[in-house]
Write a protein that holds these residues in place. Sequence first.
Motif, PDB file in Angstrom:
ATOM      1  N   LEU A 169       3.306   4.705  -2.494  1.00 18.30           N
ATOM      2  CA  LEU A 169       2.465   5.333  -1.467  1.00 18.30           C
ATOM      3  C   LEU A 169       1.479   6.354  -2.022  1.00 18.30           C
ATOM      4  CD1 LEU A 169       5.099   5.918   1.385  1.00 18.30           C
ATOM      5  CD2 LEU A 169       3.663   3.912   0.972  1.00 18.30           C
ATOM      6  N   THR A 170       1.112   6.252  -3.295  1.00 16.83           N
ATOM      7  CA  THR A 170       0.165   7.215  -3.846  1.00 16.83           C
ATOM      8  C   THR A 170      -1.219   7.059  -3.214  1.00 16.83           C
ATOM      9  OG1 THR A 170      -0.071   5.674  -5.704  1.00 16.83           O
ATOM     10  CG2 THR A 170       1.263   7.636  -6.061  1.00 16.83           C
ATOM     11  N   GLY A 171      -1.595   5.834  -2.848  1.00 15.62           N
ATOM     12  CA  GLY A 171      -2.866   5.644  -2.159  1.00 15.62           C
ATOM     13  C   GLY A 171      -2.875   6.364  -0.828  1.00 15.62           C
ATOM     14  N   LEU A 172      -1.794   6.222  -0.079  1.00 13.45           N
ATOM     15  CA  LEU A 172      -1.666   6.900   1.218  1.00 13.45           C
ATOM     16  C   LEU A 172      -1.683   8.414   1.030  1.00 13.45           C
ATOM     17  CD1 LEU A 172      -1.063   6.840   4.288  1.00 13.45           C
ATOM     18  CD2 LEU A 172       1.374   6.759   3.691  1.00 13.45           C
ATOM     19  N   VAL A 173      -0.942   8.900   0.045  1.00 17.18           N
ATOM     20  CA  VAL A 173      -0.889  10.336  -0.229  1.00 17.18           C
ATOM     21  C   VAL A 173      -2.277  10.866  -0.573  1.00 17.18           C
ATOM     22  CG1 VAL A 173      -0.080  12.042  -1.906  1.00 17.18           C
ATOM     23  CG2 VAL A 173       1.535  10.427  -0.909  1.00 17.18           C
ATOM     24  N   GLY A 174      -3.005  10.128  -1.399  1.00 21.68           N
ATOM     25  CA  GLY A 174      -4.347  10.566  -1.763  1.00 21.68           C
ATOM     26  C   GLY A 174      -5.275  10.634  -0.564  1.00 21.68           C
TER      27      GLY A 174
ATOM     28  N   PRO B 237      -9.721  -1.279   7.616  1.00 18.55           N
ATOM     29  CA  PRO B 237     -10.234  -1.884   6.385  1.00 18.55           C
ATOM     30  C   PRO B 237     -10.593  -0.852   5.326  1.00 18.55           C
ATOM     31  CG  PRO B 237     -11.851  -2.067   8.149  1.00 18.55           C
ATOM     32  CD  PRO B 237     -10.571  -1.596   8.778  1.00 18.55           C
ATOM     33  N   ALA B 238     -11.049   0.326   5.758  1.00 23.53           N
ATOM     34  CA  ALA B 238     -11.416   1.361   4.787  1.00 23.53           C
ATOM     35  C   ALA B 238     -10.189   1.873   4.044  1.00 23.53           C
ATOM     36  CB  ALA B 238     -12.124   2.517   5.488  1.00 23.53           C
ATOM     37  N   SER B 239      -9.137   2.186   4.781  1.00 24.85           N
ATOM     38  CA  SER B 239      -7.932   2.723   4.137  1.00 24.85           C
ATOM     39  C   SER B 239      -7.192   1.657   3.341  1.00 24.85           C
ATOM     40  CB  SER B 239      -6.997   3.328   5.194  1.00 24.85           C
ATOM     41  OG  SER B 239      -6.706   2.390   6.222  1.00 24.85           O
ATOM     42  N   ALA B 240      -7.129   0.433   3.861  1.00 24.20           N
ATOM     43  CA  ALA B 240      -6.462  -0.649   3.130  1.00 24.20           C
ATOM     44  C   ALA B 240      -7.198  -0.963   1.832  1.00 24.20           C
ATOM     45  CB  ALA B 240      -6.370  -1.897   4.003  1.00 24.20           C
ATOM     46  N   SER B 241      -8.527  -1.032   1.907  1.00 20.40           N
ATOM     47  CA  SER B 241      -9.322  -1.326   0.718  1.00 20.40           C
ATOM     48  C   SER B 241      -9.253  -0.190  -0.289  1.00 20.40           C
ATOM     49  CB  SER B 241     -10.780  -1.577   1.107  1.00 20.40           C
ATOM     50  OG  SER B 241     -10.892  -2.689   1.974  1.00 20.40           O
ATOM     51  N   ALA B 242      -9.315   1.047   0.204  1.00 17.22           N
ATOM     52  CA  ALA B 242      -9.282   2.207  -0.686  1.00 17.22           C
ATOM     53  C   ALA B 242      -7.944   2.294  -1.415  1.00 17.22           C
ATOM     54  CB  ALA B 242      -9.536   3.481   0.109  1.00 17.22           C
ATOM     55  N   ALA B 243      -6.853   2.102  -0.681  1.00 13.85           N
ATOM     56  CA  ALA B 243      -5.535   2.161  -1.303  1.00 13.85           C
ATOM     57  C   ALA B 243      -5.363   1.036  -2.316  1.00 13.85           C
ATOM     58  CB  ALA B 243      -4.447   2.085  -0.235  1.00 13.85           C
ATOM     59  N   THR B 244      -5.806  -0.163  -1.960  1.00 15.65           N
ATOM     60  CA  THR B 244      -5.699  -1.297  -2.881  1.00 15.65           C
ATOM     61  C   THR B 244      -6.502  -1.035  -4.152  1.00 15.65           C
ATOM     62  OG1 THR B 244      -5.427  -2.846  -1.040  1.00 15.65           O
ATOM     63  CG2 THR B 244      -6.091  -3.762  -3.168  1.00 15.65           C
ATOM     64  N   LEU B 245      -7.702  -0.474  -4.001  1.00 13.59           N
ATOM     65  CA  LEU B 245      -8.530  -0.164  -5.162  1.00 13.59           C
ATOM     66  C   LEU B 245      -7.858   0.884  -6.048  1.00 13.59           C
ATOM     67  CD1 LEU B 245     -11.149  -0.374  -6.768  1.00 13.59           C
ATOM     68  CD2 LEU B 245     -12.134   1.362  -5.255  1.00 13.59           C
ATOM     69  N   GLY B 246      -7.365   1.956  -5.428  1.00 10.99           N
ATOM     70  CA  GLY B 246      -6.703   3.002  -6.200  1.00 10.99           C
ATOM     71  C   GLY B 246      -5.500   2.483  -6.959  1.00 10.99           C
TER      72      GLY B 246
ATOM     73  N   LEU C 192      -0.927  -5.919  -9.392  1.00 16.42           N
ATOM     74  CA  LEU C 192      -2.130  -6.057  -8.577  1.00 16.42           C
ATOM     75  C   LEU C 192      -1.807  -6.769  -7.263  1.00 16.42           C
ATOM     76  CD1 LEU C 192      -4.808  -7.025 -11.260  1.00 16.42           C
ATOM     77  CD2 LEU C 192      -4.525  -4.831 -10.097  1.00 16.42           C
ATOM     78  N   GLY C 193      -0.886  -7.739  -7.327  1.00 17.16           N
ATOM     79  CA  GLY C 193      -0.454  -8.410  -6.108  1.00 17.16           C
ATOM     80  C   GLY C 193       0.273  -7.464  -5.176  1.00 17.16           C
ATOM     81  N   VAL C 194       1.127  -6.615  -5.741  1.00 14.38           N
ATOM     82  CA  VAL C 194       1.845  -5.627  -4.938  1.00 14.38           C
ATOM     83  C   VAL C 194       0.863  -4.606  -4.366  1.00 14.38           C
ATOM     84  CG1 VAL C 194       3.653  -3.871  -4.954  1.00 14.38           C
ATOM     85  CG2 VAL C 194       3.932  -5.942  -6.311  1.00 14.38           C
ATOM     86  N   ALA C 195      -0.219  -4.322  -5.109  1.00 16.35           N
ATOM     87  CA  ALA C 195      -1.221  -3.367  -4.631  1.00 16.35           C
ATOM     88  C   ALA C 195      -1.840  -3.830  -3.316  1.00 16.35           C
ATOM     89  CB  ALA C 195      -2.317  -3.183  -5.689  1.00 16.35           C
ATOM     90  N   VAL C 196      -2.047  -5.119  -3.180  1.00 23.48           N
ATOM     91  CA  VAL C 196      -2.615  -5.651  -1.934  1.00 23.48           C
ATOM     92  C   VAL C 196      -1.646  -5.427  -0.773  1.00 23.48           C
ATOM     93  CG1 VAL C 196      -3.424  -7.729  -0.757  1.00 23.48           C
ATOM     94  CG2 VAL C 196      -3.988  -7.367  -3.165  1.00 23.48           C
ATOM     95  N   ILE C 197      -0.367  -5.682  -1.035  1.00 22.09           N
ATOM     96  CA  ILE C 197       0.646  -5.496   0.015  1.00 22.09           C
ATOM     97  C   ILE C 197       0.739  -4.034   0.417  1.00 22.09           C
ATOM     98  CG2 ILE C 197       3.102  -5.694   0.546  1.00 22.09           C
ATOM     99  CD1 ILE C 197       3.215  -8.049  -1.399  1.00 22.09           C
ATOM    100  N   GLU C 198       0.802  -3.150  -0.586  1.00 22.99           N
ATOM    101  CA  GLU C 198       0.889  -1.718  -0.277  1.00 22.99           C
ATOM    102  C   GLU C 198      -0.408  -1.226   0.369  1.00 22.99           C
ATOM    103  OE1 GLU C 198       1.788   2.584  -2.443  1.00 22.99           O
ATOM    104  OE2 GLU C 198       2.370   0.705  -3.436  1.00 22.99           O
TER     105      GLU C 198
END
Length: 226
Positions: free
Chosen positions: A72-77, A137-146, A185-191
């Motif tokens: 959840l580091t993307g969410l935390v950020g 889409p903004a938060s999902a894409s941002a977290a996946t990118l991070g 990277l696959g898990v990054a999409v799910i998270e």
Amino acid sequence: MAHIHLGEGSFPLWALVLWTVLGAGLLGLVTYRVRKGGIKTNQIALAGIGAAASFAVFQLNLPVWGGIHMNLTGLVGILAGPLLGALIAFVVNVFSAALGHGAIGLLGANVLVNATEAIVAYYAFRTLMRMDWDVFPASASAATLGLSVGALLMGVIIVVSGVNGSALPRSDLAIAVAGMVGLNLGVAVIEGLLTGFIVQFLASIRPDLVPGVTRDERETTEGVTA
């Protein structure tokens, strides 16, 4: 999401010193910026909740290709900002290492990886929101990118450092690490998708908890938020 699960003594001494110095330098800069800019009371509470949630999820490890999990580091950020997000990554890694989840000697390397995930996710989310993207889409894409950047950085750190006692040539090690990075990277999409749902839910009930959601915040071009 990305995390180096190697044991103590896996990296040569020069690599341990390098990543520790870089990690300490990043934390020193973050701490300076936090002390200079101050922290709001609600940010402290949010940081505590974020650290607890990240630590709890962090411990749910799947023993696949060295171990994979969400953190959840993307969410935390996105919620706490890049500065507190980096500090949360440090705290979570310290407590995790104390429980045997990651070597203590690799704290510097892992902090670099996870802090990068939080920082990239925050700035990507703010950028996408200023471009009038919807929250999900903004938060999902941002977290996946991070998380993707963190996974790639993890792979680079391992390949550059090498692994003590490994009989694999550096080229074969790179191939093996590339497979692990691809899995992450696959898990990054799910998270990322999970993060999108959480941020969208919070924005619908407490938009004040999600920086950049309101119109005024979208038009703000501030540099760094603690």
